[in-house]
Design a protein around this motif. Structure first.
Motif, mmCIF file in Angstrom:
data_model
loop_
_atom_site.group_PDB
_atom_site.id
_atom_site.type_symbol
_atom_site.label_atom_id
_atom_site.label_comp_id
_atom_site.label_asym_id
_atom_site.label_seq_id
_atom_site.Cartn_x
_atom_site.Cartn_y
_atom_site.Cartn_z
ATOM 1 N N ARG A 90 39.425 -7.405 106.276
ATOM 2 C CA ARG A 90 38.391 -8.061 105.485
ATOM 3 C C ARG A 90 39.017 -8.918 104.388
ATOM 4 N NH1 ARG A 90 35.392 -3.693 105.798
ATOM 5 N NH2 ARG A 90 36.304 -2.786 103.922
ATOM 6 N N GLN A 91 39.987 -8.384 103.678
ATOM 7 C CA GLN A 91 40.659 -9.147 102.620
ATOM 8 C C GLN A 91 41.377 -10.355 103.199
ATOM 9 O OE1 GLN A 91 43.253 -6.408 100.656
ATOM 10 N NE2 GLN A 91 41.675 -5.677 99.250
ATOM 11 N N VAL A 119 51.841 -1.006 110.410
ATOM 12 C CA VAL A 119 50.615 -0.499 111.024
ATOM 13 C C VAL A 119 49.449 -1.443 110.732
ATOM 14 C CG1 VAL A 119 48.904 1.356 110.871
ATOM 15 C CG2 VAL A 119 51.311 1.915 111.084
ATOM 16 N N LEU A 120 49.316 -1.906 109.494
ATOM 17 C CA LEU A 120 48.191 -2.761 109.126
ATOM 18 C C LEU A 120 48.216 -4.099 109.844
ATOM 19 C CD1 LEU A 120 47.945 -2.121 105.283
ATOM 20 C CD2 LEU A 120 46.436 -1.259 107.073
ATOM 21 N N ARG A 121 49.391 -4.573 110.217
ATOM 22 C CA ARG A 121 49.503 -5.894 110.841
ATOM 23 C C ARG A 121 49.489 -5.866 112.356
ATOM 24 N NH1 ARG A 121 54.062 -8.112 106.667
ATOM 25 N NH2 ARG A 121 52.639 -8.452 104.943
ATOM 26 N N LEU A 122 49.275 -4.719 112.956
ATOM 27 C CA LEU A 122 49.185 -4.656 114.414
ATOM 28 C C LEU A 122 47.944 -5.398 114.892
ATOM 29 C CD1 LEU A 122 50.164 -0.943 115.089
ATOM 30 C CD2 LEU A 122 51.483 -2.961 115.689
ATOM 31 N N THR A 123 48.045 -5.996 116.067
ATOM 32 C CA THR A 123 46.906 -6.728 116.622
ATOM 33 C C THR A 123 46.195 -5.842 117.623
ATOM 34 O OG1 THR A 123 48.370 -7.694 118.252
ATOM 35 C CG2 THR A 123 47.944 -8.998 116.286
ATOM 36 N N ALA A 124 45.234 -5.107 117.143
ATOM 37 C CA ALA A 124 44.377 -4.253 117.961
ATOM 38 C C ALA A 124 43.142 -3.937 117.129
ATOM 39 C CB ALA A 124 45.111 -2.978 118.368
ATOM 40 N N THR A 125 42.193 -3.272 117.729
ATOM 41 C CA THR A 125 41.007 -2.897 116.982
ATOM 42 C C THR A 125 41.363 -1.809 115.964
ATOM 43 O OG1 THR A 125 40.390 -1.159 118.543
ATOM 44 C CG2 THR A 125 39.550 -3.388 118.988
ATOM 45 N N PRO A 126 40.575 -1.690 114.901
ATOM 46 C CA PRO A 126 40.848 -0.616 113.937
ATOM 47 C C PRO A 126 40.839 0.772 114.570
ATOM 48 C CG PRO A 126 39.387 -2.217 112.944
ATOM 49 C CD PRO A 126 39.547 -2.607 114.387
ATOM 50 N N HIS A 127 39.960 0.991 115.551
ATOM 51 C CA HIS A 127 39.931 2.289 116.228
ATOM 52 C C HIS A 127 41.235 2.530 116.991
ATOM 53 C CE1 HIS A 127 38.958 5.630 118.848
ATOM 54 N NE2 HIS A 127 39.289 4.859 119.881
ATOM 55 N N ALA A 128 41.710 1.517 117.706
ATOM 56 C CA ALA A 128 42.929 1.692 118.505
ATOM 57 C C ALA A 128 44.130 1.978 117.614
ATOM 58 C CB ALA A 128 43.175 0.441 119.356
ATOM 59 N N ILE A 129 44.232 1.277 116.499
ATOM 60 C CA ILE A 129 45.354 1.506 115.585
ATOM 61 C C ILE A 129 45.258 2.896 114.977
ATOM 62 C CG2 ILE A 129 46.423 0.746 113.435
ATOM 63 C CD1 ILE A 129 45.540 -2.113 114.208
ATOM 64 N N ALA A 130 44.065 3.259 114.500
ATOM 65 C CA ALA A 130 43.893 4.571 113.869
ATOM 66 C C ALA A 130 44.098 5.698 114.872
ATOM 67 C CB ALA A 130 42.500 4.667 113.242
ATOM 68 N N ALA A 131 43.615 5.522 116.109
ATOM 69 C CA ALA A 131 43.811 6.555 117.129
ATOM 70 C C ALA A 131 45.285 6.685 117.492
ATOM 71 C CB ALA A 131 42.985 6.226 118.370
ATOM 72 N N THR A 169 42.587 13.352 109.418
ATOM 73 C CA THR A 169 42.724 12.727 108.100
ATOM 74 C C THR A 169 43.390 11.360 108.210
ATOM 75 O OG1 THR A 169 42.936 14.908 107.086
ATOM 76 C CG2 THR A 169 43.691 13.034 105.790
ATOM 77 N N PHE A 170 44.475 11.273 108.970
ATOM 78 C CA PHE A 170 45.168 9.992 109.137
ATOM 79 C C PHE A 170 44.310 8.994 109.897
ATOM 80 C CE2 PHE A 170 48.898 11.965 107.493
ATOM 81 C CZ PHE A 170 49.726 10.929 107.113
ATOM 82 N N TYR A 171 43.489 9.456 110.841
ATOM 83 C CA TYR A 171 42.606 8.543 111.566
ATOM 84 C C TYR A 171 41.625 7.876 110.605
ATOM 85 C CZ TYR A 171 39.030 6.721 114.645
ATOM 86 O OH TYR A 171 38.147 5.892 115.266
ATOM 87 N N VAL A 172 40.976 8.692 109.773
ATOM 88 C CA VAL A 172 39.976 8.159 108.839
ATOM 89 C C VAL A 172 40.624 7.196 107.849
ATOM 90 C CG1 VAL A 172 38.381 8.805 106.986
ATOM 91 C CG2 VAL A 172 38.430 10.133 109.098
ATOM 92 N N TRP A 192 40.006 3.038 107.810
ATOM 93 C CA TRP A 192 39.472 2.433 106.596
ATOM 94 C C TRP A 192 40.441 1.378 106.060
ATOM 95 C CZ3 TRP A 192 41.604 2.919 101.636
ATOM 96 C CH2 TRP A 192 40.830 2.373 100.618
ATOM 97 N N ALA A 193 41.749 1.684 106.056
ATOM 98 C CA ALA A 193 42.741 0.752 105.532
ATOM 99 C C ALA A 193 42.849 -0.503 106.389
ATOM 100 C CB ALA A 193 44.102 1.435 105.426
ATOM 101 N N VAL A 194 42.823 -0.354 107.704
ATOM 102 C CA VAL A 194 42.929 -1.513 108.590
ATOM 103 C C VAL A 194 41.700 -2.405 108.445
ATOM 104 C CG1 VAL A 194 42.945 -2.233 111.018
ATOM 105 C CG2 VAL A 194 44.475 -0.431 110.250
ATOM 106 N N ALA A 195 40.504 -1.802 108.389
ATOM 107 C CA ALA A 195 39.284 -2.599 108.223
ATOM 108 C C ALA A 195 39.294 -3.337 106.885
ATOM 109 C CB ALA A 195 38.058 -1.695 108.335
#
Length: 197
Positions: A171-172, A36-48, A157-160, A164-167
């Motif tokens: 950043r890291q 999930v973290l390595r998907l290429t999309a915006t953080p909103h799209a991945i979380a949604a 809960t999973f969206y938030v 946060w995790a993807v952003a």
């Protein structure tokens, strides 16, 4: 094949790994998290997308979770791959908890008793004859009504958490790449300085 087993797994080994992973559930959870973290999309799209998959897992329509998750992800402008990965929250270990809680909550919301009188629900006979209308009222309707609020709570809960995790992950990763580029530029500057002397 490159990573094929020397001795092919027999039917018992394949059945065991379907029910219990060879390298633990924690490793499987880490795998899904990294996917999930390595998907290429915006953080909103991945979380949604993940939230859509989690929400669909709380509905009692087994076999349609991927389609429901994809439809909800499309409505929320989410990532379809993330929605498929989000449906992993519904698995043989969590389904009994999900179904029991959604059924009890649905019965409470609808104001119906969980036993429906003295006659037990004959699931085997209903599935055998595929009588959906008789299965809807005593079982699927309460599970759907109860699954919607529970699914929404878990999806939010999973969206938030996912956003946060993807952003944070990105950043890291960007900081690591900048640090690597800075070290590479310093090394090139030192080699140019030593070559000019």
């Amino acid at each position: 094949m490159l990573f094929r087993r020397r001795k092919p797994a027999d039917i018992l080994e394949r059945m065991r790994t379907m029910l219990w992973p060879r390298r633990s559930f924690w490793r499987s959870a880490q795998y899904f998290t990294k996917r999930v973290l390595r998907l290429t999309a915006t953080p909103h799209a991945i979380a949604a997308g993940v939230a859509a998959g989690v929400f669909a897992s709380f509905l009692p329509f087994i076999g349609f979770h991927f389609l429901l998750a994809a439809a909800v992800a499309w409505l929320l402008a989410g990532n379809l791959i993330a929605s498929a990965l989000g449906t992993a929250i519904g698995n043989p270990i969590t389904f009994p908890l999900i179904w029991a809680s959604s059924y009890k909550l649905g019965c409470a919301i609808l104001g119906s008793s969980a036993t429906h009188g003295n006659a037990p629900i004959q699931l085997g006979k209903l599935w055998e004859r595929l009588e959906f209308n008789q299965l809807w009222e005593p079982l699927l309707k309460p599970m759907t009504v109860g699954g919607i609020p529970i699914g929404l709570a878990f999806a939010i809960t999973f969206y938030v958490v996912t956003r946060w995790a993807v952003a944070g992950f990105r950043r890291q990763r960007q900081n690591r790449l900048l640090e690597k580029a800075r070290r590479r530029a310093e090394a090139q500057a030192q080699t140019l300085a030593t070559d000019s002397i």
